[in-house]
Design a protein around this motif. Structure first.
Motif, mmCIF file in Angstrom:
data_model
loop_
_atom_site.group_PDB
_atom_site.id
_atom_site.type_symbol
_atom_site.label_atom_id
_atom_site.label_comp_id
_atom_site.label_asym_id
_atom_site.label_seq_id
_atom_site.Cartn_x
_atom_site.Cartn_y
_atom_site.Cartn_z
ATOM 1 N N GLU A 1 4.706 -9.551 -3.816
ATOM 2 C CA GLU A 1 5.240 -9.686 -2.595
ATOM 3 C C GLU A 1 6.341 -8.506 -2.727
ATOM 4 O OE1 GLU A 1 6.973 -13.056 -4.600
ATOM 5 O OE2 GLU A 1 5.011 -12.444 -4.201
ATOM 6 N N ALA A 2 7.103 -8.902 -3.842
ATOM 7 C CA ALA A 2 8.337 -7.763 -3.854
ATOM 8 C C ALA A 2 7.990 -6.495 -4.285
ATOM 9 C CB ALA A 2 9.209 -8.460 -5.152
ATOM 10 N N ARG A 3 6.846 -6.217 -5.113
ATOM 11 C CA ARG A 3 6.383 -5.142 -5.354
ATOM 12 C C ARG A 3 5.875 -4.332 -4.171
ATOM 13 N NH1 ARG A 3 2.065 -6.011 -8.585
ATOM 14 N NH2 ARG A 3 2.212 -8.185 -8.902
ATOM 15 N N ILE A 4 5.131 -5.074 -3.277
ATOM 16 C CA ILE A 4 4.619 -4.426 -2.244
ATOM 17 C C ILE A 4 5.882 -3.756 -1.265
ATOM 18 C CG2 ILE A 4 3.467 -4.960 0.181
ATOM 19 C CD1 ILE A 4 1.642 -6.876 -1.449
ATOM 20 N N ALA A 5 7.027 -4.597 -1.036
ATOM 21 C CA ALA A 5 7.882 -4.240 -0.345
ATOM 22 C C ALA A 5 8.847 -3.209 -0.944
ATOM 23 C CB ALA A 5 9.156 -5.611 -0.126
ATOM 24 N N ALA A 6 8.892 -3.259 -2.398
ATOM 25 C CA ALA A 6 9.317 -2.057 -3.007
ATOM 26 C C ALA A 6 8.608 -0.793 -2.913
ATOM 27 C CB ALA A 6 9.454 -2.472 -4.415
ATOM 28 N N ALA A 7 7.136 -0.870 -2.770
ATOM 29 C CA ALA A 7 6.309 0.349 -2.806
ATOM 30 C C ALA A 7 6.626 0.802 -1.235
ATOM 31 C CB ALA A 7 4.934 -0.135 -3.018
ATOM 32 N N VAL A 8 6.710 -0.014 -0.249
ATOM 33 C CA VAL A 8 6.953 0.386 1.292
ATOM 34 C C VAL A 8 8.159 1.165 1.051
ATOM 35 C CG1 VAL A 8 7.260 -0.067 3.521
ATOM 36 C CG2 VAL A 8 5.480 -1.363 2.143
ATOM 37 N N ALA A 9 9.323 0.682 0.432
ATOM 38 C CA ALA A 9 10.718 1.319 0.560
ATOM 39 C C ALA A 9 10.750 2.694 -0.185
ATOM 40 C CB ALA A 9 11.469 0.303 0.109
ATOM 41 N N ALA A 10 9.824 2.892 -1.001
ATOM 42 C CA ALA A 10 9.808 3.968 -1.725
ATOM 43 C C ALA A 10 9.132 4.968 -1.300
ATOM 44 C CB ALA A 10 9.200 3.714 -3.277
ATOM 45 N N ARG A 11 8.254 4.772 -0.152
ATOM 46 C CA ARG A 11 7.805 5.800 0.416
ATOM 47 C C ARG A 11 8.793 6.741 1.360
ATOM 48 N NH1 ARG A 11 4.286 3.347 -1.908
ATOM 49 N NH2 ARG A 11 2.060 3.539 -1.410
ATOM 50 N N PRO A 12 8.575 7.931 1.400
ATOM 51 C CA PRO A 12 9.275 8.911 2.168
ATOM 52 C C PRO A 12 9.436 8.449 3.602
ATOM 53 C CG PRO A 12 8.008 10.285 0.815
ATOM 54 C CD PRO A 12 7.367 8.855 0.654
ATOM 55 N N ALA A 13 10.462 8.737 4.109
ATOM 56 C CA ALA A 13 11.030 8.463 5.527
ATOM 57 C C ALA A 13 9.926 9.057 6.501
ATOM 58 C CB ALA A 13 12.302 8.829 5.797
ATOM 59 N N GLY A 14 9.235 10.381 6.095
ATOM 60 C CA GLY A 14 8.291 10.833 6.935
ATOM 61 C C GLY A 14 7.114 10.335 6.932
ATOM 62 N N VAL A 15 6.708 9.563 5.840
ATOM 63 C CA VAL A 15 5.319 8.691 6.062
ATOM 64 C C VAL A 15 5.251 7.609 7.071
ATOM 65 C CG1 VAL A 15 3.848 7.309 4.463
ATOM 66 C CG2 VAL A 15 5.092 9.079 3.658
ATOM 67 N N ARG A 16 4.059 7.567 7.744
ATOM 68 C CA ARG A 16 4.277 6.690 8.851
ATOM 69 C C ARG A 16 3.919 5.403 8.313
ATOM 70 N NH1 ARG A 16 -1.866 5.780 10.927
ATOM 71 N NH2 ARG A 16 -1.691 4.954 13.049
ATOM 72 N N LEU A 17 4.580 4.430 9.167
ATOM 73 C CA LEU A 17 4.847 3.185 8.508
ATOM 74 C C LEU A 17 3.701 2.406 8.408
ATOM 75 C CD1 LEU A 17 6.954 0.986 7.978
ATOM 76 C CD2 LEU A 17 7.209 0.117 10.145
ATOM 77 N N ALA A 18 2.799 2.640 9.100
ATOM 78 C CA ALA A 18 1.497 1.958 8.945
ATOM 79 C C ALA A 18 0.850 2.182 7.783
ATOM 80 C CB ALA A 18 0.502 2.295 10.222
ATOM 81 N N ASP A 19 0.884 3.627 7.303
ATOM 82 C CA ASP A 19 0.197 4.311 6.267
ATOM 83 C C ASP A 19 0.970 3.645 5.048
ATOM 84 O OD1 ASP A 19 -1.601 5.598 7.819
ATOM 85 O OD2 ASP A 19 -0.611 7.339 7.781
ATOM 86 N N ALA A 20 2.240 3.469 4.882
ATOM 87 C CA ALA A 20 2.935 3.176 3.949
ATOM 88 C C ALA A 20 2.677 1.630 3.703
ATOM 89 C CB ALA A 20 4.561 3.069 4.064
ATOM 90 N N VAL A 21 2.692 0.957 4.662
ATOM 91 C CA VAL A 21 2.360 -0.583 4.233
ATOM 92 C C VAL A 21 0.858 -0.899 3.597
ATOM 93 C CG1 VAL A 21 1.877 -2.960 5.565
ATOM 94 C CG2 VAL A 21 4.007 -1.627 6.191
ATOM 95 N N THR A 22 -0.011 -0.256 4.345
ATOM 96 C CA THR A 22 -1.592 -0.051 3.932
ATOM 97 C C THR A 22 -1.643 0.174 2.491
ATOM 98 O OG1 THR A 22 -2.281 0.327 6.152
ATOM 99 C CG2 THR A 22 -3.743 0.499 4.391
ATOM 100 N N GLU A 23 -1.082 1.348 2.206
ATOM 101 C CA GLU A 23 -1.196 1.961 0.635
ATOM 102 C C GLU A 23 -0.424 0.885 -0.214
ATOM 103 O OE1 GLU A 23 -3.447 4.170 -0.045
ATOM 104 O OE2 GLU A 23 -4.056 4.060 2.198
ATOM 105 N N ALA A 24 0.487 0.480 0.217
ATOM 106 C CA ALA A 24 1.358 -0.273 -0.781
ATOM 107 C C ALA A 24 0.558 -1.609 -0.938
ATOM 108 C CB ALA A 24 2.941 -0.828 -0.282
ATOM 109 N N VAL A 25 0.054 -2.124 -0.093
ATOM 110 C CA VAL A 25 -0.792 -3.364 -0.170
ATOM 111 C C VAL A 25 -2.177 -2.930 -1.007
ATOM 112 C CG1 VAL A 25 -2.464 -5.049 1.236
ATOM 113 C CG2 VAL A 25 0.065 -4.514 1.957
ATOM 114 N N VAL A 26 -2.604 -2.017 -0.556
ATOM 115 C CA VAL A 26 -3.868 -1.634 -1.367
ATOM 116 C C VAL A 26 -3.841 -1.599 -2.826
ATOM 117 C CG1 VAL A 26 -5.907 0.038 -1.791
ATOM 118 C CG2 VAL A 26 -5.399 -0.752 0.515
ATOM 119 N N GLU A 27 -2.404 -0.760 -3.244
ATOM 120 C CA GLU A 27 -2.124 -0.340 -4.569
ATOM 121 C C GLU A 27 -1.971 -1.711 -5.367
ATOM 122 O OE1 GLU A 27 2.158 1.077 -5.605
ATOM 123 O OE2 GLU A 27 1.017 2.911 -5.525
#
Length: 218
Positions: free
Chosen positions: A72-98
């Motif tokens: 759960e912490a790694r998912i949140a960290a991966a979302v936070a690490a995505r550039p600000a210009g990345v769509r939030l839905a994409d950031a969450v999805t890719e973090a979860v899949v990864e």
């Protein structure tokens, strides 16, 4: 979002938790999950059963923790690490899949065990609820000060979507023999592509993520 380093007491707690989940997985692989007692895990980790109960409520929780550890912490960290210009839905999805698909040998061993026991599968599915708090925090930061309520709703929805995807992935083939095997705790062969199932489960949330982002824009 910066997090201060853990203090000595917290590091000791983390080390104890790590020792317990490592011992639980090792003993379960060696003996089979049904032949492992809480007392055995505690002894192998060098702590008392009472200390064990401060960290895990059952042997299943400890075994599952070997694959779900800090995800759960790694998912949140991966979302936070995505550039600000990345769509939030994409950031969450890719973090979860990864974080659910990039598994090492230890995680693969645990997953194999999880597919063989109904109690382990249930404990594994229950870990998806842990995604919500850290994900809500990072979404709230992304949305700004007015997005705390929306962040909680979005994070809870994402956690539910992940659980649904995992339930589908662990469901046996649709026949009577497979269903009976599942009911009696038999082997479940994961069905389909887990990344595809995760993306499909999270896709309906994209409009809500987009709306929250648009509302947060100055």
């Amino acid at each position: 979002m910066t997090t201060p380093p853990p203090g000595l007491r917290e590091r000791k707690k983390q080390a104890t938790r790590e020792a317990l989940r490592e011992a639980a997985l090792r003993l379960a692989v060696e003996r089979g999950p049904d032949q492992v007692r809480v007392e055995d895990i505690a002894e192998a980790a060098g702590v008392s059963p009472r200390t064990y109960n401060n960290y895990f409520a059952s042997r299943e929780q400890a075994i599952v923790s070997a694959v779900a550890a800090d995800r759960e912490a790694r998912i949140a960290a991966a979302v936070a690490a995505r550039p600000a210009g990345v769509r939030l839905a994409d950031a969450v999805t890719e973090a979860v899949v990864e974080q659910y698909t990039n598994t090492g040998e230890r995680e693969q061993q645990a997953l194999l065990l999880i597919t063989t026991r109904a109690a382990l599968r249930d404990a594994f599915l229950d870990t998806t609820a842990d995604i919500e708090p850290p994900l809500a925090a990072v979404i709230a930061e992304r949305l700004g000060g007015t997005g705390a309520h929306a962040a909680r709703v979005l994070a809870a929805s994402a956690a539910a979507a992940v659980r649904i995807a995992l339930e589908g992935w662990l469901r046996p083939a649709g026949n009577a023999e497979a269903a009976e095997s599942l009911a009696t705790g038999g082997l479940v062969v994961p069905s389909g592509s887990l990344p595809d199932q995760l993306r499909a489960a999270l896709a309906p949330l994209a409009p809500a993520f987009d709306a929250a982002e648009q509302h947060a824009q100055p």
